[in-house]
Design a protein around this motif. Structure first.
Motif, short mmCIF file in Angstrom:
data_model
loop_
_atom_site.label_atom_id
_atom_site.label_comp_id
_atom_site.label_asym_id
_atom_site.label_seq_id
_atom_site.Cartn_x
_atom_site.Cartn_y
_atom_site.Cartn_z
N LEU A 4 -7.97 17.49 16.04
CA LEU A 4 -6.97 16.93 15.14
C LEU A 4 -7.38 17.13 13.68
N SER A 7 -6.50 20.57 12.74
CA SER A 7 -5.04 20.70 12.62
C SER A 7 -4.56 20.12 11.29
N ILE A 8 -5.15 18.99 10.89
CA ILE A 8 -4.77 18.38 9.61
C ILE A 8 -5.05 19.34 8.46
N TYR A 354 2.95 13.16 16.47
CA TYR A 354 3.05 14.12 15.37
C TYR A 354 3.25 13.40 14.04
N LEU A 357 -0.07 12.33 12.84
CA LEU A 357 -0.78 13.53 12.38
C LEU A 357 -0.34 13.93 10.98
#
Length: 445
Positions: A4, A7-8, A354, A357
């Protein structure tokens, strides 16, 4: 698979911050290119930023890319009154009057300040169109308006062929015993407690279609438009009759029938506009759950299809799907179906979603291009939760009521995130909306 945290960082690098400037959506318009269908969603039916920004994108599509119509998740006859107004046909003189047929729950979905502003803008835009050029229209795709569509068919036939109107009135009399309660009809017909009206509505649609050339060519373009309006209402009556019976067979059956109807209506609208205006291009406004490809969601895993999936299947790269999301704020919604509109606080998004996120990205508002054609541009977590708030919002059961699993990179071509959003403003504010819902949320949901 990326963590994660990775992804950030990827999102931070790929995101286009939205600052309110005129070039905010340049990357999105570049991605749209020459596509003929742009489907713009919303994560709720009551968020100001979704309505406002969707309208801003649509204005640019109309002005810069020569789009010819806006088709929305609304009933055909109600939206057609707006279409007449924005095209300058005789009738309403003000935008607010053109919204007058939206009387059924949830009225705030279309009778709100943002839609009012857009309808006024669209009329001004069309008033400036040069003679011989085509004005942009406004149309509904949904099928709830069984009785309003019956009245529209009868009204049209009464003007062009009184004998045909009498035959239609006889056929539609099948529904008269239910006091304009379509769900009551569906319940009785599905259990065999009342005669099904299926044969009558099919027969009426077929008669209208058999006489299409005769009716549609009586007086040029306006006559053709009026016939198309009547034909779509007759088709809506046929599909709505089946829909209300299917409601008692299960969610998947009725959902699929509804989205198939919206897809068929979009196809018919595209064909009609292409016939009269050449290269038609249509913007579609509806909820994310209708416009994001269902095959990339838990909905699709359960057998549901939707308008976004069907449009992609038929038009491939000519269709661009755009979603919206938010982390927290307020929303206009009801606590139950047919209840008054309330201004409710939206809970901060659940972890493993999402929305959470995107919140952790730390950019207040941004757009993200996910797909170029069908090529993934950004690697996101393959599957997370996604929130969907419709016209009812139940924060006390949020996980069960408003989240489903999704694969965002395959669901949309682009996503637009506003971290904090506010409720759309209804034209008629209820005491519940004015007061708002500001209590502390229960824990452990």
């Amino acid at each position: 698979m990326k963590t994660l945290a990775a992804s950030i960082q990827t999102i931070r690098e790929a995101a286009y911050p939205l600052t309110g400037g005129p070039d905010d959506y340049d990357p999105l318009l570049d991605r749209i290119g020459n596509s003929k269908f742009v489907l713009i969603g919303e994560a709720s039916h009551g968020t100001h930023e979704f309505y406002q920004q969707r309208a801003e994108i649509t204005k640019r599509l109309l002005e810069e890319k020569q789009f010819t119509a806006v088709a929305v998740e609304a009933d055909w006859p109600d939206a057609y009154r707006i279409n007449r107004f924005v095209r300058g046909y005789p009738g309403d003189s003000e935008s607010v009057e053109a919204l007058g047929d939206f009387k059924r729950f949830p009225t705030w979905m279309w009778r709100n300040a943002d839609v009012l502003d857009f309808v006024g803008w669209l009329r001004q835009h069309n008033d400036q169109v040069l003679p011989g050029k085509h004005k942009a229209g406004f149309y509904g795709l949904d099928l709830y308006s069984l009785y309003a569509s019956i009245e529209a068919v009868l009204g049209y036939l009464a003007k062009v062929d009184p004998d045909a109107a009498r035959r239609a009135r006889y056929r539609y009399a099948c529904f008269e015993h239910f006091a304009e309660n379509a769900q009551q009809y569906g319940y009785a017909a599905s259990l065999g407690l009342a005669q099904s009206c299926e044969d009558a509505v099919v027969e009426q649609l077929l008669e209208l279609q058999r006489r299409a050339l005769e009716f549609a060519k009586r007086d040029g373009r306006i006559a053709s438009d009026e016939f198309f309006f009547a034909e779509q209402n007759a088709r809506l009556v046929r599909n709505a009759e089946e829909y209300y019976r299917s409601m008692f067979r299960g969610r998947v059956s009725s959902w699929n029938l509804r989205d198939q109807h919206m897809s068929d209506t979009l196809d018919a609208l595209f064909a009609h506009l292409s016939q009269h205006e050449g290269d038609a291009k249509i913007v579609v406004w509806a909820h994310n759950s209708h416009l994001g490809d269902a095959r990339a969601t838990q909905m699709g895993d359960m057998g549901e299809l939707n308008l976004g999936q069907l449009t992609r299947d038929r038009y491939a790269r000519d269709a661009v799907l755009v979603g919206f999301s938010t982390y927290s704020g307020t929303v206009t919604a009801a606590s139950d179906w047919d209840n008054p509109a309330e201004r409710k606080r939206v809970r901060p998004a659940l972890p493993d979603s999402y929305e959470a996120l995107f919140h952790d990205v730390g950019i207040p508002a941004f757009s993200l291009i996910l797909l170029d054609g069908r090529r993934h541009l950004i690697e996101l977590p393959r599957q997370l939760l996604q929130r969907a708030i419709g016209v009812v919002y139940r924060p006390e059961t949020e996980r069960a009521s408003h989240y489903f699993e999704a694969r965002l990179s395959s669901q949309f071509d682009a996503i637009i995130h506003f971290d904090s959003t506010r409720a759309v403003e209804p034209l008629e504010r209820t005491p519940q909306w004015e007061t708002g819902e500001w209590e502390t949320f229960p824990s452990g949901i």
